[in-house]
Design a protein around this motif. Structure first.
Motif, mmCIF file in Angstrom:
data_model
loop_
_atom_site.group_PDB
_atom_site.id
_atom_site.type_symbol
_atom_site.label_atom_id
_atom_site.label_comp_id
_atom_site.label_asym_id
_atom_site.label_seq_id
_atom_site.Cartn_x
_atom_site.Cartn_y
_atom_site.Cartn_z
ATOM 1 N N GLN A 231 1.410 3.525 -2.069
ATOM 2 C CA GLN A 231 0.662 4.532 -3.052
ATOM 3 C C GLN A 231 0.361 5.594 -2.264
ATOM 4 O O GLN A 231 0.738 6.851 -2.801
ATOM 5 C CB GLN A 231 -0.458 3.871 -3.628
ATOM 6 N N GLN A 232 -0.052 5.401 -1.254
ATOM 7 C CA GLN A 232 -0.167 6.721 -0.275
ATOM 8 C C GLN A 232 1.125 7.412 0.125
ATOM 9 O O GLN A 232 0.862 8.776 0.064
ATOM 10 C CB GLN A 232 -0.950 6.269 1.072
ATOM 11 N N TYR B 277 -7.017 2.501 -0.937
ATOM 12 C CA TYR B 277 -6.515 3.496 -0.759
ATOM 13 C C TYR B 277 -6.913 4.284 0.599
ATOM 14 O O TYR B 277 -8.346 4.447 0.402
ATOM 15 C CB TYR B 277 -6.223 4.651 -1.896
ATOM 16 N N ARG B 278 -6.384 4.827 1.872
ATOM 17 C CA ARG B 278 -7.161 5.415 2.768
ATOM 18 C C ARG B 278 -8.192 4.605 3.193
ATOM 19 O O ARG B 278 -9.426 5.109 3.591
ATOM 20 C CB ARG B 278 -7.445 6.698 2.359
ATOM 21 N N ILE C 209 -3.861 11.067 -7.061
ATOM 22 C CA ILE C 209 -3.393 10.002 -5.942
ATOM 23 C C ILE C 209 -2.856 8.518 -6.616
ATOM 24 O O ILE C 209 -2.898 7.813 -5.929
ATOM 25 C CB ILE C 209 -4.549 9.652 -5.189
ATOM 26 N N ASP D 41 0.919 -1.216 -0.246
ATOM 27 C CA ASP D 41 0.053 -0.421 0.055
ATOM 28 C C ASP D 41 0.901 1.290 -0.060
ATOM 29 O O ASP D 41 0.536 2.222 0.716
ATOM 30 C CB ASP D 41 -0.778 0.106 1.120
#
Length: 222
Positions: A19-20, A181-182, A216, A17
């Motif tokens: 990506q954030q 995502y989140r 994002i 994860d």
């Protein structure tokens, strides 16, 4: 304009994860008070490339590569300056090389690979429902066109009635992937696209990406 970044190897496991963290590092390089927060994104960036899957994450033993593209060239210059001042990223990685690429002439090119998965969504305000689309949905291509036209309008570019964007359904390795995502799961598309239109329209798409949520890390193309 686009910059290609080369990084040093990671010294701890890169979680799936990440990506954030890419979003965070990009905004760090843009500056804490940058104007890109909360606005429609006229930029895109790829995910990390050249990683190897191990256990519960990724490793980049020879470093990673990724790219960042902005319609506004001044943003790229600002990012490069701040990278030189502070190249540190995450998981022990840091930028070791930066290559600037001018927006190319795409007059004779219609086929584009993905630097990151394409995410497509559409909200129905009447029923307060947001639907996510894949290349199997008939509406997907039209929604990609609509989103790019909206971004062109925001950028002050003329409407391109010749614009057509569609997934290359003949691509044998096409697939979708569920990504979080989140805390929100998104069904994104891993399938190249064919873009037809004016050269300046394709150049704009090359910079700002395709589909939703390019800010994002979705929808970057090359």
């Amino acid at each position: 304009m686009r910059i290609h970044l080369k990084t040093t190897p990671n010294d701890s496991l890169v979680t799936f994860d990440y990506q954030q963290k890419l979003v965070g590092i990009l905004h760090k390089w843009l500056g804490s008070n940058n104007e890109e927060h909360g606005t429609l994104s006229l930029y895109s960036f790829s995910w990390l490339h050249h990683g190897k899957k191990i256990e519960n994450g990724l490793t980049f033993s020879e470093g990673a590569t990724w790219f960042i593209s902005f319609y506004n060239e001044s943003r790229i210059k600002q990012i490069v300056k701040n990278i030189l001042d502070n190249p540190v990223m995450f998981f022990g990685m840091a930028v070791s090389d930066v290559i600037i690429e001018e927006t190319p002439d795409l007059s004779n090119r219609n086929f584009f690979y993905l630097g990151s998965p394409i995410f497509i969504k559409n909200s129905n305000s009447k029923f307060q429902v947001t639907k996510q689309y894949t290349f199997n949905d008939e509406e997907a291509n039209g929604l990609m066109v609509h989103t790019l036209h909206h971004k062109m309008e925001l950028a002050g570019l003329p409407y391109d009635k010749s614009l057509d964007i569609r997934f290359d359904l003949d691509y044998q390795n096409k697939k979708t992937k569920m990504l979080k995502y989140r805390g929100i799961y998104n069904r994104a598309n891993l399938c190249p696209v064919i873009i037809e239109g004016k050269p300046e329209t394709k150049a704009f798409a090359w910079n700002v990406g395709i589909g939703n949520s390019t800010g994002i890390g979705f929808g970057s193309i090359y």
